[in-house]
Design an enzyme around this catalytic site. Structure first.
Site, PDB file in Angstrom:
ATOM      1  N   GLY A 281       0.833  -1.197   0.000  1.00 54.04           N
ATOM      2  CA  GLY A 281       0.000   0.000   0.000  1.00 54.04           C
ATOM      3  C   GLY A 281       0.870   1.250   0.000  1.00 54.04           C
ATOM      4  O   GLY A 281       2.042   1.213  -0.417  1.00 54.04           O
TER       5      GLY A 281
ATOM      6  N   VAL B 262       2.321   3.095   2.404  1.00 54.71           N
ATOM      7  CA  VAL B 262       3.548   3.107   3.213  1.00 54.71           C
ATOM      8  C   VAL B 262       4.547   2.054   2.714  1.00 54.71           C
ATOM      9  O   VAL B 262       5.738   2.339   2.544  1.00 54.71           O
ATOM     10  CB  VAL B 262       3.217   2.870   4.709  1.00 54.71           C
ATOM     11  CG1 VAL B 262       4.498   2.755   5.528  1.00 54.71           C
ATOM     12  CG2 VAL B 262       2.342   3.991   5.244  1.00 54.71           C
ATOM     13  N   GLY B 263       4.060   0.831   2.458  1.00 56.30           N
ATOM     14  CA  GLY B 263       4.960  -0.247   2.029  1.00 56.30           C
ATOM     15  C   GLY B 263       5.669   0.084   0.720  1.00 56.30           C
ATOM     16  O   GLY B 263       6.887  -0.103   0.589  1.00 56.30           O
TER      17      GLY B 263
ATOM     18  N   ASP C 119       1.980  -8.489  -1.185  1.00 57.84           N
ATOM     19  CA  ASP C 119       0.664  -8.024  -0.735  1.00 57.84           C
ATOM     20  C   ASP C 119      -0.344  -9.139  -0.987  1.00 57.84           C
ATOM     21  O   ASP C 119      -0.146 -10.000  -1.840  1.00 57.84           O
ATOM     22  CB  ASP C 119       0.245  -6.759  -1.500  1.00 57.84           C
ATOM     23  CG  ASP C 119      -0.804  -5.955  -0.761  1.00 57.84           C
ATOM     24  OD1 ASP C 119      -0.450  -4.916  -0.155  1.00 57.84           O
ATOM     25  OD2 ASP C 119      -1.986  -6.365  -0.776  1.00 57.84           O
TER      26      ASP C 119
ATOM     27  N   ARG D  51      -5.262   5.524  16.116  1.00 56.44           N
ATOM     28  CA  ARG D  51      -4.507   4.338  15.708  1.00 56.44           C
ATOM     29  C   ARG D  51      -5.025   3.113  16.467  1.00 56.44           C
ATOM     30  O   ARG D  51      -5.018   2.002  15.963  1.00 56.44           O
ATOM     31  CB  ARG D  51      -3.026   4.540  15.999  1.00 56.44           C
ATOM     32  CG  ARG D  51      -2.369   5.652  15.177  1.00 56.44           C
ATOM     33  CD  ARG D  51      -0.933   5.878  15.622  1.00 56.44           C
ATOM     34  NE  ARG D  51      -0.219   6.865  14.824  1.00 56.44           N
ATOM     35  CZ  ARG D  51      -0.143   8.164  15.148  1.00 56.44           C
ATOM     36  NH1 ARG D  51      -0.757   8.625  16.204  1.00 56.44           N
ATOM     37  NH2 ARG D  51       0.547   8.986  14.379  1.00 56.44           N
TER      38      ARG D  51
ATOM     39  N   SER E 219       2.818  -1.456  11.038  1.00 54.22           N
ATOM     40  CA  SER E 219       1.352  -1.461  11.147  1.00 54.22           C
ATOM     41  C   SER E 219       0.900  -0.945  12.511  1.00 54.22           C
ATOM     42  O   SER E 219       1.515  -1.256  13.533  1.00 54.22           O
ATOM     43  CB  SER E 219       0.818  -2.887  10.952  1.00 54.22           C
ATOM     44  OG  SER E 219       1.360  -3.475   9.799  1.00 54.22           O
TER      45      SER E 219
ATOM     46  N   ASP F 143       7.978  10.266  14.262  1.00 52.96           N
ATOM     47  CA  ASP F 143       7.493  11.326  15.156  1.00 52.96           C
ATOM     48  C   ASP F 143       8.596  12.358  15.425  1.00 52.96           C
ATOM     49  O   ASP F 143       8.330  13.557  15.508  1.00 52.96           O
ATOM     50  CB  ASP F 143       6.999  10.710  16.477  1.00 52.96           C
ATOM     51  CG  ASP F 143       5.819   9.763  16.252  1.00 52.96           C
ATOM     52  OD1 ASP F 143       5.069   9.980  15.288  1.00 52.96           O
ATOM     53  OD2 ASP F 143       5.676   8.798  17.020  1.00 52.96           O
TER      54      ASP F 143
ATOM     55  N   ARG G  21       8.889  14.632  12.480  1.00 52.20           N
ATOM     56  CA  ARG G  21       7.813  15.640  12.506  1.00 52.20           C
ATOM     57  C   ARG G  21       8.132  16.720  13.540  1.00 52.20           C
ATOM     58  O   ARG G  21       7.935  17.917  13.284  1.00 52.20           O
ATOM     59  CB  ARG G  21       6.481  14.954  12.836  1.00 52.20           C
ATOM     60  CG  ARG G  21       5.980  14.123  11.667  1.00 52.20           C
ATOM     61  CD  ARG G  21       4.704  13.378  11.988  1.00 52.20           C
ATOM     62  NE  ARG G  21       4.195  12.732  10.767  1.00 52.20           N
ATOM     63  CZ  ARG G  21       3.402  11.672  10.750  1.00 52.20           C
ATOM     64  NH1 ARG G  21       3.001  11.115  11.879  1.00 52.20           N
ATOM     65  NH2 ARG G  21       2.996  11.159   9.597  1.00 52.20           N
TER      66      ARG G  21
ATOM     67  N   HIS H 180       3.563   5.448  20.292  1.00 50.65           N
ATOM     68  CA  HIS H 180       3.330   6.073  18.986  1.00 50.65           C
ATOM     69  C   HIS H 180       1.829   6.350  18.849  1.00 50.65           C
ATOM     70  O   HIS H 180       1.152   5.813  17.981  1.00 50.65           O
ATOM     71  CB  HIS H 180       3.831   5.129  17.874  1.00 50.65           C
ATOM     72  CG  HIS H 180       3.564   5.633  16.490  1.00 50.65           C
ATOM     73  ND1 HIS H 180       4.039   6.827  16.015  1.00 50.65           N
ATOM     74  CD2 HIS H 180       2.870   5.086  15.460  1.00 50.65           C
ATOM     75  CE1 HIS H 180       3.640   6.990  14.767  1.00 50.65           C
ATOM     76  NE2 HIS H 180       2.922   5.951  14.409  1.00 50.65           N
TER      77      HIS H 180
HETATM   78  P1  NAI Z   1      -2.715   0.823   2.764  1.00 47.45           P
HETATM   79  O1  NAI Z   1      -4.138   0.446   2.933  1.00 47.45           O
HETATM   80  O2  NAI Z   1      -2.330   1.763   1.684  1.00 47.45           O
HETATM   81  O3  NAI Z   1      -1.837  -0.497   2.565  1.00 47.45           O
HETATM   82  C1  NAI Z   1      -1.962  -1.626   3.370  1.00 47.45           C
HETATM   83  C2  NAI Z   1      -1.745  -2.822   2.480  1.00 47.45           C
HETATM   84  O4  NAI Z   1      -1.728  -4.004   3.299  1.00 47.45           O
HETATM   85  C3  NAI Z   1      -2.854  -3.028   1.431  1.00 47.45           C
HETATM   86  O5  NAI Z   1      -2.290  -3.009   0.126  1.00 47.45           O
HETATM   87  C4  NAI Z   1      -3.432  -4.388   1.776  1.00 47.45           C
HETATM   88  O6  NAI Z   1      -3.850  -5.145   0.637  1.00 47.45           O
HETATM   89  C5  NAI Z   1      -2.257  -5.041   2.494  1.00 47.45           C
HETATM   90  N1  NAI Z   1      -2.642  -6.188   3.319  1.00 47.45           N
HETATM   91  C6  NAI Z   1      -3.721  -6.320   4.132  1.00 47.45           C
HETATM   92  N2  NAI Z   1      -3.721  -7.538   4.710  1.00 47.45           N
HETATM   93  C7  NAI Z   1      -2.623  -8.187   4.252  1.00 47.45           C
HETATM   94  C8  NAI Z   1      -2.065  -9.467   4.485  1.00 47.45           C
HETATM   95  N3  NAI Z   1      -2.654 -10.352   5.314  1.00 47.45           N
HETATM   96  N4  NAI Z   1      -0.928  -9.804   3.844  1.00 47.45           N
HETATM   97  C9  NAI Z   1      -0.325  -8.924   3.013  1.00 47.45           C
HETATM   98  N5  NAI Z   1      -0.798  -7.696   2.745  1.00 47.45           N
HETATM   99  C10 NAI Z   1      -1.939  -7.329   3.365  1.00 47.45           C
HETATM  100  O7  NAI Z   1      -2.212   1.372   4.192  1.00 47.45           O
HETATM  101  P2  NAI Z   1      -0.904   2.246   4.476  1.00 47.45           P
HETATM  102  O8  NAI Z   1      -1.259   3.668   4.401  1.00 47.45           O
HETATM  103  O9  NAI Z   1       0.206   1.699   3.667  1.00 47.45           O
HETATM  104  O10 NAI Z   1      -0.655   1.908   6.026  1.00 47.45           O
HETATM  105  C11 NAI Z   1      -0.242   0.611   6.412  1.00 47.45           C
HETATM  106  C12 NAI Z   1      -0.168   0.518   7.942  1.00 47.45           C
HETATM  107  O11 NAI Z   1       0.895   1.336   8.412  1.00 47.45           O
HETATM  108  C13 NAI Z   1      -1.434   1.020   8.661  1.00 47.45           C
HETATM  109  O12 NAI Z   1      -1.728   0.185   9.755  1.00 47.45           O
HETATM  110  C14 NAI Z   1      -1.027   2.406   9.131  1.00 47.45           C
HETATM  111  O13 NAI Z   1      -1.780   2.826  10.242  1.00 47.45           O
HETATM  112  C15 NAI Z   1       0.418   2.151   9.483  1.00 47.45           C
HETATM  113  N6  NAI Z   1       1.281   3.336   9.569  1.00 47.45           N
HETATM  114  C16 NAI Z   1       2.233   3.318  10.536  1.00 47.45           C
HETATM  115  C17 NAI Z   1       3.125   4.344  10.670  1.00 47.45           C
HETATM  116  C18 NAI Z   1       4.173   4.290  11.733  1.00 47.45           C
HETATM  117  O14 NAI Z   1       4.893   5.276  11.946  1.00 47.45           O
HETATM  118  N7  NAI Z   1       4.332   3.189  12.422  1.00 47.45           N
HETATM  119  C19 NAI Z   1       3.045   5.541   9.788  1.00 47.45           C
HETATM  120  C20 NAI Z   1       2.021   5.444   8.774  1.00 47.45           C
HETATM  121  C21 NAI Z   1       1.168   4.367   8.679  1.00 47.45           C
END
Ligand code: NAI
Length: 306
Positions: free
Chosen positions: A9, A11-12, A32, A88, A119, A148, A151, A175
């Protein structure tokens, strides 16, 4: 080295892109669950190799973990992100199942990997991985504090009207919007405490803006951010693969350090080839320690639903 990023997605994919541009691996595998998504994004990214001047190979995989075999570092970003107005913490049920399943599959093929948890809610997902994976604690690192802190530094540089890279500042604790702790006392502009340039009210506003930094972006964009999160992960991965021994605030298992045990929380650690290698003691003031204890309590209560 092979590096796997789970979740293609926002972030990945950004994280994989940053890892490739920095040439941190011979091969990056993007995986994914959504059919074709990782393959498509990986091919698109690989087609930037001749444009951007890197030779890292990237392949995509729809849930085929055999392709990830032998990875030295695995970044887990799979799961749902928050929408405007969500915390979160509200992601916990869905993401706990995803992160647990992904970790099991990863370890079947890469038993020696260092696992980076992205995640959300990241502190709880890190705790879950520690409890269920059976891995040594130094190989489980939650990424949140680097983002953080970035930021925090950005908001400080905006308040000071100075280049962001003149600022050194750290966020420890959880976080979460209410659990993170921007350490204003230790923030410096080229070695000079920022309190010499900014009054207390401004410093408090910068700290408050930092704490809701993610929510501010989620409100603006409609989903959570990805550019800075992806770059923050790459910074962490680079210190591991190049054994740089950078000190970064990361979510790691505490065993009496900072007055806490049996919990994963953000503290400054040395990051090198073995994962997190040492916890650095910032010698918190009594007030800072009390805030840290409160943060730990909030994260502990979130962990109790696991
Ligand atoms: P997104 O929705 O764009 O991407 C998530 C991806 O995970 C999707 O492509 C989905 O198909 C995939 N996915 C779901 N279940 C799966 C599985 N069982 N196996 C493989 N892939 C799977 O979300 P985004 O924006 O990339 O965020 C991802 C996570 O990172 C979220 O939980 C978000 O809250 C977290 N996050 C954490 C940050 C941090 O500093 N720790 C900062 C920003 C986001």
């Amino acid at each position: 080295m092979k590096i796997t990023v789970v979740g293609a997605g926002a972030v990945g994919a950004t994280c994989a892109d940053n890892i490739m541009r920095r040439e941190l691996a011979e091969e990056v595998v993007l995986l994914d669950i959504k059919e074709g998504l990782a393959e498509g994004k990986a091919l698109d990214m690989f087609q930037t190799a001749t444009l951007c001047g890197f030779d890292t190979k990237i392949t995509g995989s729809t849930n085929d973990y055999t392709k990830t075999a032998g990875s030295g570092v695995v970044v887990i970003t799979s799961g749902i992100p928050r929408k405007p107005g969500m915390t979160r913490e509200e992601l916990i049920g869905t993401n706990a199942n995803i992160v647990k399943g992904v970790t099991e599959s990863i370890l079947q093929h890469s038993p020696d990997a260092i696992i980076i948890i992205v995640s959300n809610p990241m502190d709880t997902m890190t705790q879950l991985t520690l409890q269920t994976s059976g891995l040594p604690k130094n190989r489980i690192i939650g990424m949140g504090g680097i983002l953080d802190s970035a930021r925090f530094k950005t908001y400080l540089s905006m308040a000071l009207d100075c280049p962001p890279n003149d600022i050194h500042a750290t966020v420890i604790g959880g976080h979460g919007d209410t659990t993170m702790i921007p350490l204003t006392r230790l923030a410096t502009r080229n070695g000079v405490p920022v309190s010499q340039f900014l009054d207390e009210a401004t410093l408090q506003k910068v700290a408050a803006d930092t704490m809701v930094g993610g929510a501010t972006l989620t409100k603006l964009i409609g989903t959570s951010a990805w550019y800075a999160p992806g770059a923050a992960v790459a910074e962490l991965v680079e210190s591991i693969v190049r054994d740089q021994k950078h000190i970064f605030p990361c979510c790691v298992a505490l065993n009496g350090e900072y007055g806490q045990s049996d919990i994963c929380l953000g503290v400054p650690v040395v990051i090198g080839k073995d994962g997190w290698e040492q916890i650095i003691d910032y010698k918190l003031t009594d007030d800072e320690q009390a805030t840290f204890n409160k943060s730990a309590e909030a994260v502990r209560s979130m962990n109790s639903v696991l």
